[in-house]
Design a protein around this motif. Sequence first.
Motif, mmCIF file in Angstrom:
data_model
loop_
_atom_site.group_PDB
_atom_site.id
_atom_site.type_symbol
_atom_site.label_atom_id
_atom_site.label_comp_id
_atom_site.label_asym_id
_atom_site.label_seq_id
_atom_site.Cartn_x
_atom_site.Cartn_y
_atom_site.Cartn_z
ATOM 1 N N LEU A 110 0.827 -1.201 0.000
ATOM 2 C CA LEU A 110 0.000 0.000 0.000
ATOM 3 C C LEU A 110 0.867 1.259 0.000
ATOM 4 O O LEU A 110 0.555 2.240 -0.690
ATOM 5 C CB LEU A 110 -0.924 0.010 1.218
ATOM 6 N N LYS A 111 1.948 1.240 0.763
ATOM 7 C CA LYS A 111 2.858 2.380 0.795
ATOM 8 C C LYS A 111 3.536 2.579 -0.558
ATOM 9 O O LYS A 111 3.710 3.716 -1.008
ATOM 10 C CB LYS A 111 3.908 2.181 1.889
ATOM 11 N N ALA A 117 1.794 6.901 -6.720
ATOM 12 C CA ALA A 117 0.789 7.906 -7.090
ATOM 13 C C ALA A 117 1.338 9.310 -6.847
ATOM 14 O O ALA A 117 1.120 10.227 -7.655
ATOM 15 C CB ALA A 117 -0.489 7.682 -6.285
ATOM 16 N N HIS A 118 2.052 9.479 -5.735
ATOM 17 C CA HIS A 118 2.686 10.773 -5.452
ATOM 18 C C HIS A 118 3.696 11.124 -6.534
ATOM 19 O O HIS A 118 3.798 12.289 -6.961
ATOM 20 C CB HIS A 118 3.369 10.725 -4.085
ATOM 21 N N HIS A 119 4.457 10.139 -7.000
ATOM 22 C CA HIS A 119 5.424 10.384 -8.062
ATOM 23 C C HIS A 119 4.727 10.857 -9.337
ATOM 24 O O HIS A 119 5.244 11.744 -10.043
ATOM 25 C CB HIS A 119 6.215 9.102 -8.357
ATOM 26 N N LEU A 120 3.593 10.278 -9.646
ATOM 27 C CA LEU A 120 2.846 10.710 -10.831
ATOM 28 C C LEU A 120 2.448 12.176 -10.694
ATOM 29 O O LEU A 120 2.600 12.967 -11.627
ATOM 30 C CB LEU A 120 1.596 9.841 -11.014
ATOM 31 N N ILE A 163 -1.147 2.461 -11.183
ATOM 32 C CA ILE A 163 -1.791 3.559 -10.451
ATOM 33 C C ILE A 163 -2.375 4.626 -11.378
ATOM 34 O O ILE A 163 -3.005 5.565 -10.917
ATOM 35 C CB ILE A 163 -0.803 4.210 -9.472
ATOM 36 N N LEU A 164 -2.160 4.499 -12.690
ATOM 37 C CA LEU A 164 -2.537 5.579 -13.605
ATOM 38 C C LEU A 164 -4.019 5.919 -13.524
ATOM 39 O O LEU A 164 -4.388 7.085 -13.398
ATOM 40 C CB LEU A 164 -2.163 5.209 -15.038
ATOM 41 N N HIS A 165 -4.884 4.904 -13.599
ATOM 42 C CA HIS A 165 -6.319 5.157 -13.654
ATOM 43 C C HIS A 165 -6.804 5.901 -12.414
ATOM 44 O O HIS A 165 -7.528 6.895 -12.501
ATOM 45 C CB HIS A 165 -7.080 3.842 -13.811
ATOM 46 N N SER A 166 -6.390 5.443 -11.242
ATOM 47 C CA SER A 166 -6.857 6.067 -10.000
ATOM 48 C C SER A 166 -6.127 7.374 -9.721
ATOM 49 O O SER A 166 -6.749 8.373 -9.344
ATOM 50 C CB SER A 166 -6.674 5.101 -8.824
ATOM 51 N N ALA A 167 -4.819 7.403 -9.924
ATOM 52 C CA ALA A 167 -4.043 8.594 -9.574
ATOM 53 C C ALA A 167 -4.281 9.755 -10.525
ATOM 54 O O ALA A 167 -4.123 10.919 -10.146
ATOM 55 C CB ALA A 167 -2.558 8.251 -9.530
ATOM 56 N N GLY A 241 16.382 10.377 -3.245
ATOM 57 C CA GLY A 241 15.312 9.778 -2.461
ATOM 58 C C GLY A 241 13.970 10.407 -2.779
ATOM 59 O O GLY A 241 12.946 9.727 -2.806
ATOM 60 N N HIS A 242 13.982 11.723 -3.013
ATOM 61 C CA HIS A 242 12.743 12.431 -3.357
ATOM 62 C C HIS A 242 12.462 12.410 -4.853
ATOM 63 O O HIS A 242 11.304 12.474 -5.262
ATOM 64 C CB HIS A 242 12.820 13.879 -2.863
#
Length: 289
Positions: A110-111, A117-120, A163-167, A241-242
């Motif tokens: 999950l993480k 998603a954050h990266h997108l 994650i594309l569809h949801s993010a 890292g970021h």
Amino acid sequence: MIVLDCDDLFETWRQQARWLLSHQIDPDQVSWSVKEDADLFASDDHYPPHNGPFQARVPLELLALLQNAAQYCGDQRWSLLYEVLWRVSHGDRTAMLAGDKLGSEVHRRLKQVSREAHHLHAFLRFIALPPCNVGKDLEVKAALLETQKLPEYVAWHEPAHDILHSASQHFVGRMGKHRWMIATPKDGVFYDGERLIHKRQCPAAWQSLARNADDPHGELWLTYYSHIFNRARLNPKVMQGHLPTRFWKNLPEGPLIPALISEARTGKQRDGQARQIAERRGKVIRSGH
């Protein structure tokens, strides 16, 4: 061994898992694989296609947990979810908790999904398309006939998980009524100003358009980025890292980053000035009379 193929769709997996539970089929007896691998396994047991007598009851939060974790791409992607479902349906809710060995793996996934998603959201770069250029591409028009509209902005991204569809819902409210498209090596999304269309197999025309789009403001952005890059405070490990290096190749500023890091390591980190700025002549300030 029972081998199933859910085509990497959660709803298909959910129906298969419900059927398995109804017949009380243990997780050790089930494997999810691609069709070409199905002949590697065999089962001596024959089960009817309809559901069996066992009726499982599971909490709603478990379904949400499994659906989010299903976006993770990796080994035992679907088998792990069924093992969690099996334990919870038999009264062991600790399988949902991070303190449990199995639950810990679920929460790790999950993480990873949340981070991807954050990266997108953070690293995707939309490029504005001149309408005339897009309109000349008949192949793109054919691929977008479903909407009868063409995108105003396009972007290319390479996520590690599904994650594309949801993010990509993130951009619906932020881009207003503008039409945009995101293409990946696997799937793609197109927002026509009213609805978000998801293609599980990204059309080749979408991929070509997104990968070859020419940013009219690219040079301006590169100049700006090279001047705001703070060499004096650079920490490459923290930066990577970021901003993982796997995203650099798809960022407009990506080609600049290695050279900027190299400059910082060879002295610019000490004085903190870009060479172009340091070489400029200063202005003479005269006192007024």
